[in-house]
Write an enzyme that holds these catalytic residues in place. Sequence first.
Site, short mmCIF file in Angstrom:
data_model
loop_
_atom_site.label_atom_id
_atom_site.label_comp_id
_atom_site.label_asym_id
_atom_site.label_seq_id
_atom_site.Cartn_x
_atom_site.Cartn_y
_atom_site.Cartn_z
CE LYS A 130 37.98 64.04 32.21
NZ LYS A 130 38.40 62.68 32.27
CE LYS A 161 40.51 64.84 25.68
NZ LYS A 161 41.28 63.77 26.17
CE LYS A 191 39.46 56.16 27.56
NZ LYS A 191 39.16 56.92 28.75
P1 ATP Z 1 37.77 60.40 28.78
O1 ATP Z 1 36.99 61.12 27.73
O2 ATP Z 1 37.15 59.08 29.16
O3 ATP Z 1 38.15 61.23 29.95
P2 ATP Z 1 40.07 60.36 26.99
O4 ATP Z 1 39.52 60.00 25.64
O5 ATP Z 1 40.55 61.75 27.17
O6 ATP Z 1 39.11 59.91 28.15
P3 ATP Z 1 42.19 59.13 28.51
O7 ATP Z 1 41.96 57.86 29.23
O8 ATP Z 1 42.14 60.39 29.31
O9 ATP Z 1 41.21 59.30 27.28
O10 ATP Z 1 43.55 59.07 27.71
C1 ATP Z 1 44.16 57.91 27.25
C2 ATP Z 1 45.31 58.26 26.33
O11 ATP Z 1 44.78 58.73 25.08
C3 ATP Z 1 46.20 59.37 26.85
O12 ATP Z 1 47.54 59.12 26.49
C4 ATP Z 1 45.70 60.60 26.14
O13 ATP Z 1 46.68 61.61 26.02
C5 ATP Z 1 45.33 60.01 24.79
N1 ATP Z 1 44.29 60.83 24.16
C6 ATP Z 1 43.07 61.12 24.68
N2 ATP Z 1 42.36 61.89 23.84
C7 ATP Z 1 43.16 62.09 22.76
C8 ATP Z 1 42.99 62.83 21.55
N3 ATP Z 1 41.88 63.49 21.29
N4 ATP Z 1 44.01 62.81 20.66
C9 ATP Z 1 45.16 62.13 20.91
N5 ATP Z 1 45.38 61.44 22.04
C10 ATP Z 1 44.40 61.42 22.95
#
Ligand code: ATP
Length: 331
Positions: free
Chosen positions: A114, A196, A199
């Site tokens: 990040k 990965k 969102k």
């Molecule tokens: P951002 O991109 O907004 O930082 P993110 O998509 O990584 O967010 P988080 O809020 O950090 O989402 O994570 C929410 C949940 O979703 C956590 O349990 C995280 O481990 C899971 N998660 C996030 N990305 C993935 C992925 N690519 N595959 C599986 N699980 C995921």
Amino acid sequence: MENRKILLSGIQPSGNLAIANYIGAIKNWLSLQEQYYCIYMVVDLHSLTVRQDPKELKKRCFEFIGQYLACGLDPEKNIIFLQSQVSAHSELAWILNCFTYMGELSRMTQFKEKSTRHGENINAGLFTYPVLMAADILLYQTDLVPVGEDQKQHLEITRDIAIRFNNLYGETFRVPEPFIPEVGARIMSLQDPTKKMSKSDEDPKSYIALLDNPDVIKSKIKRAVTDTGKEIIYNENRPGIANLMTIYSCLTDKSFSKIEEEYQGKGYAEFKAHLGEIIVETLRPVQKKYEVLMKNKDTLYNILKDGAEKASKMAQKTLSKVQKKIGIIQI
Ligand code: ATP
Ligand code: LTN
């Protein structure tokens, strides 16, 4: 509640809740909600580590709660709340900051990643992010934390902090276990399957949002980057098709070999068209329920109010225990 083990998890209200969050986390929250006493948060304080538009943030918190409910989380059986509404999270985080080392925090891959992505805003919150997460978890004497693979390191540091504190002051925190799915713990970007799915990716084609409409979903899957080759065979060296097969498998509960068998002699186009349909059908009831829920903001507001009250009571118990142990006067 008393004899059920405690499960806790949270998601940051940033970007658009995506199929990766559903597969990596929410799907397991749903499957475990009968067995455990469950606590689900929208971790709005964590999302402040990246600059947020205040109006958008407010809106997104409600929308995320609406999506939790639409996915099937039951506010009667579980506690659902916003992290910021329980002040014990920030209070315990400060205390735990004083039991966490700079060295451990600098090893966190999410911080490294990040701070590269947000080079213009490498704030102290981004660095101490895992400590607030440890406070979230330890306040509720949590047994199990269902998350995706990317959060494994944060769970390890939480455990280390809990053990360190317990060794210094005697049994205070329960040491939590991660619950990471065997398949689907790391869903990859549809545009770059070596990265990965996230969102908050700038490119919305890289993820499927839970609220994407059917045409958008089908088109994103159709345009998903796949490897050269034609066969539907699971192979980690072909990350594009492997990722799509993972999504397929998680949403249908079919094994990779079963999928391979079904698509023998068929090409990517047919597989992608079916996968698009499967995602659309998985999300259809969620989207329908969401639409109804969002028409009644008062209900959402009451769920959050009730959740915050219940959570505060539980959290305060642990916070007071910690304060007493470290010598903070209770008036
Ligand atoms: P951002 O991109 O907004 O930082 P993110 O998509 O990584 O967010 P988080 O809020 O950090 O989402 O994570 C929410 C949940 O979703 C956590 O349990 C995280 O481990 C899971 N998660 C996030 N990305 C993935 C992925 N690519 N595959 C599986 N699980 C995921
Ligand atoms: N850091 C987590 C979100 C999070 C969390 C938690 C997850 C904050 N506090 C407590 C489980 C338990 C993430 O997914 N980025």
